[in-house]
Design a protein around this motif. Structure first.
Motif, PDB file in Angstrom:
ATOM      1  N   ARG A  73       0.411  -1.056   0.171  1.00  0.00           N
ATOM      2  CA  ARG A  73      -0.078   0.070  -0.525  1.00  0.00           C
ATOM      3  C   ARG A  73       0.938   1.778   0.086  1.00  0.00           C
ATOM      4  N   MET A  74       2.171   1.352  -0.118  1.00  0.00           N
ATOM      5  CA  MET A  74       2.969   2.101  -1.012  1.00  0.00           C
ATOM      6  C   MET A  74       2.702   3.060  -1.780  1.00  0.00           C
ATOM      7  N   LYS A  75       2.722   4.369  -1.722  1.00  0.00           N
ATOM      8  CA  LYS A  75       1.910   5.116  -2.745  1.00  0.00           C
ATOM      9  C   LYS A  75       3.897   5.323  -2.901  1.00  0.00           C
ATOM     10  N   ALA A  76       3.117   4.968  -4.949  1.00  0.00           N
ATOM     11  CA  ALA A  76       4.468   5.954  -5.241  1.00  0.00           C
ATOM     12  C   ALA A  76       4.856   7.194  -4.991  1.00  0.00           C
ATOM     13  N   PRO A  77       6.425   7.625  -6.017  1.00  0.00           N
ATOM     14  CA  PRO A  77       6.941   8.609  -5.386  1.00  0.00           C
ATOM     15  C   PRO A  77       6.111   9.805  -6.275  1.00  0.00           C
ATOM     16  N   SER A  78       5.262  11.135  -5.859  1.00  0.00           N
ATOM     17  CA  SER A  78       4.698  12.299  -6.043  1.00  0.00           C
ATOM     18  C   SER A  78       5.829  12.684  -7.666  1.00  0.00           C
ATOM     19  N   GLU A  79       5.265  12.507  -8.664  1.00  0.00           N
ATOM     20  CA  GLU A  79       6.145  13.231  -9.936  1.00  0.00           C
ATOM     21  C   GLU A  79       6.588  14.894  -9.291  1.00  0.00           C
ATOM     22  N   GLU A  80       7.837  15.007  -9.998  1.00  0.00           N
ATOM     23  CA  GLU A  80       9.053  16.476  -9.699  1.00  0.00           C
ATOM     24  C   GLU A  80       8.205  17.608 -10.447  1.00  0.00           C
ATOM     25  N   HIS A  81       8.221  18.395  -9.968  1.00  0.00           N
ATOM     26  CA  HIS A  81       7.985  19.615 -10.371  1.00  0.00           C
ATOM     27  C   HIS A  81       8.951  20.465 -10.883  1.00  0.00           C
ATOM     28  N   SER A  82       9.207  21.548 -11.613  1.00  0.00           N
ATOM     29  CA  SER A  82      10.041  22.510 -12.113  1.00  0.00           C
ATOM     30  C   SER A  82       9.563  23.701 -11.358  1.00  0.00           C
ATOM     31  N   ARG A  83      11.010  24.322 -10.715  1.00  0.00           N
ATOM     32  CA  ARG A  83      10.446  26.015 -10.583  1.00  0.00           C
ATOM     33  C   ARG A  83      10.036  26.013 -11.170  1.00  0.00           C
ATOM     34  N   GLU A  84       9.064  27.467 -10.706  1.00  0.00           N
ATOM     35  CA  GLU A  84       8.989  28.679 -11.427  1.00  0.00           C
ATOM     36  C   GLU A  84       8.919  30.103 -11.149  1.00  0.00           C
ATOM     37  N   ARG A  85       9.308  29.828 -10.438  1.00  0.00           N
ATOM     38  CA  ARG A  85       9.726  31.897  -9.575  1.00  0.00           C
ATOM     39  C   ARG A  85      11.112  31.632 -10.122  1.00  0.00           C
ATOM     40  N   VAL A  86      11.304  33.114 -10.628  1.00  0.00           N
ATOM     41  CA  VAL A  86      12.421  33.685 -11.587  1.00  0.00           C
ATOM     42  C   VAL A  86      12.879  34.850 -10.652  1.00  0.00           C
ATOM     43  N   LEU A  87      13.584  35.137 -10.411  1.00  0.00           N
ATOM     44  CA  LEU A  87      14.063  36.641  -9.737  1.00  0.00           C
ATOM     45  C   LEU A  87      13.818  37.526 -10.878  1.00  0.00           C
TER      46      LEU A  87
END
Length: 169
Positions: free
Chosen positions: A21-35
């Motif tokens: 019942r261990m869930k698969a790791p969530s998908e990585e999301h790239s960062r969207e914050r830019v200075l």
């Protein structure tokens, strides 16, 4: 891991899988914050105030867009100042491929100011190992950025606005 534990259960090595019942790791999301340009300017001014080696390293990070670990481990043996190229060896890159990075005049100027004769590492406090202590250096940088932004607001006769300072607090 789930496959391995299922394999163990299939061979009666385990009664049940600890990964059941261990869930698969969530998908990585790239960062969207830019200075913004103003934020980058504040970071560069704060880096000037930090001095060597971390201030110079921060400026090279901003100007090259390279990974912290790659810049921290930068060596003179990887730099060709005449051709203005930094050759990062495969063993030091994330994708394990040699990377040739053109260097801007600004980066070359920074590098020329930090050279220590007989020392291959560029960003070092000991001469023998690359810089470390990034969390402490980042905390110092953040304080200097915030102080600089507040000082500039006061010089313009404006109260330091919390909304404008949000990225730095």
């Amino acid at each position: 891991i789930k496959r391995f534990f299922s394999w163990c259960v299939d061979r009666d090595l385990l009664q049940s899988s600890p990964a059941y019942r261990m869930k698969a790791p969530s998908e990585e999301h790239s960062r969207e914050r830019v200075l913004t340009d103003a934020e980058l300017g504040a970071v560069m001014k704060a880096a000037d105030a930090m001095g060597r080696p971390f201030g110079h390293m921060v400026k090279v990070l901003v100007l090259t867009g390279q990974r912290r670990k790659e810049v921290a481990g930068m060596r003179w043996s990887e730099i060709d100042l005449v051709a203005k190229v930094w050759t990062i060896p495969a063993g030091r890159t994330k994708n394990k491929r040699t990377h040739n990075l053109p260097l801007s005049d600004a980066v070359v100027a920074i590098l020329e100011t930090v050279r220590v004769e007989g020392q291959d590492l560029i960003f070092t406090t000991t001469g023998n190992t690359a810089v470390s202590g990034f969390s402490r250096a980042k905390a110092i940088l953040d304080k200097k950025v915030l102080a600089g932004v507040r000082r500039e607001a006061e010089e313009r006769g404006e109260p330091p606005d919390g909304a404008k300072l949000a990225p730095f607090t």
